[in-house]
Scaffold this motif. Structure first.
Motif: not given
Length: 886
Positions: A662-669
């Protein structure tokens, strides 16, 4: 254990954007992922791999004659953990599945299911429809079973076995066995029959297989010979009878026997050579009561002076000691016991007195029980029964599937040499046992004891119908008598053959059974004669030399401890005789499953638990967790509670993984770059995980899956309870935008990603469904073909960090939580002041991660550190802010 260099470990970032579901559950994972694995050939063996890349498993073929039970789930899970680990280590795993549909259990099931029995004298009926199909669930009484030809009977065996196999496969797939389902076989299938017959013919050609007319153990119920390995010693009620034999001078010689009905088969009286009570009798004769036969009194060291009267009658044959005495003292054969368990009907020629022949006439054709009653009545009347019989419990040999004591009858049977009568071969087979790596090693003694205690060669012929036929015929002389010393054998290219219907070369079908013609051997091989060749069957010994070169000798034989004497030993015998090698390098021996009363679970005891309901109720990962929690060679209790723990673990894997992702943008690996890990707490956590990877890997290489699971699970719960709580605020970025990610936040996120990536792979062999589900949220491909984790990447991130820092920080957080718990306020309640008394051993961890401790513990005010004298951190002088409503 692995000769293969592990594949490249973790890349610097996950190769897919995150797609985490809103709600996670372990329910339904089995159906979805089993279907996906099948569609994508996830576990298909690459047969082009070189031998050093291959890990081949000689999977036990379960008996297809009913249903699987939870003991099967237990042991087969152990094998699957090995298969999955080796596959992730970079090996191409050949993991086949066989079905043992051979022999007596299938025959009995078919008789009950279809209401038929085999009569080899009947002709084949095209399109035969059995009278029953098992739908009423009741067994058909023997008297109501319809006789059918052997070929019709075998067709029904094959039909029912195929139906059972489908149910077995469905259960194995749900359990998550990573079997290559394109590599299946049946022990009665054409390939297995051809392999078994080929091996037998080669044994025959080298003189390792032979026929002999000899006394052997016989089951009167199933009308078949029984091998030493199939015996069970059980208590059986009987009675000691004191019986008087008579010397020429009138002196009585009293023996004690539990089998007076064998008096007409008596050939000698035997005592120990050092027994002073009987030394004066050695070399003299006595006369048997009732039957009046003159018998020698002889000495033999196997006689037991302290048993009964110290002198025993030797009959042909009452027990195996009689056989030993008969063979070593070269005594005559005077058998009176028939194969049907009744006294032979024809009066023996050695009974010459009218009185003796009359007594025999009274017992001829009777069961042993009725004959015993008649003989005892006669002894009582003649005065040769001294006193009344004394009840006792005696040990008797039973066929493992039978319910009546075995008799010893003389018959012509086939044998394969196994060291029982050849000391040189025995030594060679003991040496093979030393070459084999047993897991656990203490199981080796069972092999050694069995081989060292053999008293005869391996009896391989059975007088049954559904099995691999003995592939020989016999020419008939002009009187129509079989010439057993000149067997006719088929060409290997013609295998498999059935001598009951096939014709040997040079003969025609109309010559069967006529003088000058031929007759087929009516017997089949015992089930172990086929099962002992499972390595040769699956590796292509018969028809696929390329596959055989890449897979044999195999790497692993997993099996139960109770069949070391049968399956394991017989497999070693066949490979030694045929290939001059072991059939595999390792033997993994599972323990037994015990019921709540600590008794072994078995179908015969009626205390088994069928597994499908457990898999549906708790989930396959949960049941696998219970199985994997028991070490090889160790008996384990059936514990639903342990399955519940496994289910909680699988659910926690899903929930904790969702949180990490859940940490960080969901669209980034997710970043997996070890260079981004800079914070002491993050590096310490990865240092601890690196140690777990090394230790768990070593445990699995040593076939200790339980230790590997313990290490991984212990770390995982600490990771969830302490580390995740400590770093979650920092990992979120404390409100900063994604464009303003600090190095501390990047460190936490990278450390979390590396830990999740590693833990999923460590858990994958035991929890294949939960780990595959999580893997699909953020990684491409399957976790089960991902490389096994190594500690290199983790250590690159951790540097020289001390794993103990996590324990210190976790203890400090636990101390703050305890204050709130005792005050009965929410964990979100701020701490305005507190003094943390920290033992010296934990101080570095608390100081290095103090900011994380503050954030996780909601310490908004002063947080002082003082020296502590206890074993853990204690918070004192705490002042809490306004409580947050729960």
């Amino acid at each position: 254990m692995s000769d293969q260099t592990p594949r490249t470990d973790t890349p610097t970032s996950a190769t897919a954007a995150r797609q985490v579901p809103d709600k996670v559950s372990v329910d339904g994972l089995e159906d979805r992922w089993s279907r996906t694995w099948a569609e994508q050939d996830t576990y298909t063996f690459d047969r082009t791999a070189e031998r050093e890349q291959v890990y081949s498993i000689d999977t036990p073929p379960p008996t297809v004659s009913g249903s699987l039970h939870v003991g099967h789930v237990f042991s087969y899970t152990h094998t699957d953990v090995v298969a999955r680990f080796q596959r992730m280590r970079g090996r191409e795993v050949m993991y086949p599945m066989g079905w043992d549909d051979n022999g007596l259990p299938t025959e009995r099931r078919v008789q009950n299911y279809y209401g038929v029995r085999c009569d080899p004298s009947l002709p084949y009926v095209e399109g035969f429809v059995p009278p029953h199909n098992g739908t009423d669930g009741k067994a058909v009484k023997p008297g109501d079973q319809v006789p059918v030809s052997r070929r019709n009977f075998i067709e029904l065996c094959e039909r029912l076995s195929a139906e059972d196999e489908l149910q077995f496969e469905a259960l194995w797939r749900r359990l998550g066995l990573s079997v290559d389902w394109s590599m299946t076989y049946q022990t009665i299938g054409a390939k297995a029959r051809a392999v078994s017959q080929r091996a037998f013919l080669r044994n025959l050609g080298r003189g390792e297989a032979y026929q002999a007319e000899a006394p052997g153990l016989w089951d009167v119920t199933f009308q078949t010979a029984v091998a030493q390995a199939e015996l069970e010693a059980r208590d059986y009620p009987g009675a000691f009878h004191k019986v008087a034999f008579h010397r020429p001078d009138g002196e009585q010689v009293v023996i004690e026997t539990t089998r007076p009905e064998l008096l007409p088969a008596c050939v000698a009286l035997i005592a120990h050579p050092d027994d002073e009570r009987y030394q004066h009798l050695f070399g003299t004769t006595v006369t048997s009561p009732l039957f009046g036969v003159e018998l020698p009194v002889l000495a033999h060291p196997a006689a037991e002076p302290d048993k009964g009267a110290g002198i025993a009658m030797c009959c042909t044959f009452g027990d195996l000691t009689d056989v030993q005495w008969w063979r070593e003292l070269r005594l005559p054969t005077r058998s009176v016991m028939g194969r049907d368990g009744r006294i032979l009907r024809d009066t023996p020629e050695w009974l010459t007195s009218d009185a003796g022949r009359a007594v025999y006439g009274d017992i001829a054709g009777k069961t042993t029980f009725s004959a015993r009653e008649a003989v005892v009545a006669g002894l009582r009347e003649s005065g040769d029964l001294l006193g009344e019989p004394v009840p006792t419990q005696r040990k008797a040999n039973f066929y493992e599937k039978g319910d009546k004591p075995l008799e010893i009858v003389t018959s012509r049977q086939w044998y394969i040499r196994n060291g029982g009568r050849d000391e040189g071969l025995r030594d060679e087979l003991l040496a093979r046992g030393q070459e084999l790596a047993f897991h656990p090693d203490f199981m080796r003694v069972r092999y050694d004891n069995w081989v060292g205690g053999l008293n005869g060669d391996w009896l391989v012929s059975r007088q049954r119908f559904f099995g691999v036929p003995i592939p020989v015929w016999y020419p008939l002389d002009e009187q129509g008598e079989p010439q057993y010393d000149s067997p006719l054998v088929p060409d290997e290219a013609a295998l498999p053959v059935d001598p009951s219907s096939d014709v040997p070369a040079g003969y025609t079908a109309d010559q069967r059974g006529v003088p000058g013609g031929f007759v087929g051997d009516p017997d089949i091989m015992d089930t172990w004669a086929t099962s002992s060749l499972t390595p040769q069957i699956v590796c292509g010994w018969l028809d696929d030399p390329d596959l055989f070169a890449r897979t044999f000798p195999m790497d692993l034989r997993p099996q139960g401890q109770d069949i070391i004497r049968t399956w394991l030993f017989s497999s070693v015998v066949r490979a030694h005789l045929e290939s001059g090698s072991l059939p595999w390098k390792h033997a993994a021996i599972s323990g037994w499953i015990l019921d709540p009363d600590r008794k072994k679970m078995s179908k015969s005891k009626g205390n088994v638990v069928t597994p499908m309901g457990l898999l549906e109720e708790h989930g396959s990962d949960a049941v696998r967790y219970w199985a994997a929690s028991a070490r090889l060679g160790t008996d384990a209790a059936f514990e639903v509670g342990q399955m519940k723990i496994g289910r909680r673990l699988a659910i926690k894997v899903l929930n904790a993984s969702k949180f990490v992702l859940s940490f960080g943008p969901a669209d980034e690996p997710v970043s997996l770059d070890p260079a981004l890990v800079t914070e002491p707490l993050d590096r310490a956590m990865l240092a601890g995980l690196a140690a777990v990877v090394d230790q768990a890997t070593a445990a699995l290489e040593g076939y200790d899956h339980t230790r590997a699971l313990e290490l991984t699970e212990t770390f995982f719960w600490t990771f969830c309870d302490d580390y995740l709580e400590l770093v979650k605020d920092r990992a979120y970025g404390a409100g900063a935008s994604d464009a303003e990610v600090t190095s501390a936040t990047a460190s936490a996120r990278a450390a979390l990603g590396l830990a999740l990536d590693t833990l999923l792979r460590l858990f994958a062999p035991v929890l294949p469904y939960a780990t595959e589900e999580v893997w699909s949220w953020w990684r491409e491909g399957t976790v089960h073909r991902a490389p096994w984790p190594t500690s290199d990447t983790l250590r690159a991130a951790a540097g020289d960090a001390d794993p103990g820092l996590v324990a210190g920080a976790g203890a400090a957080l636990a101390a703050l939580r305890k204050v709130k718990s005792e005050a009965k306020v929410s964990m979100r309640t701020p701490v305005e002041h507190a003094v943390l008394e920290v033992p010296d051993a934990l101080r570095a961890g608390v100081e290095a991660a103090l900011d994380d401790v503050r954030n996780a513990g909601r310490a908004t005010g002063t947080l002082e550190i003082a020296s502590g004298t206890g074993e853990t951190v204690v918070a004192r002088d705490a002042r809490l802010g306004e409580a947050v409503a729960r």
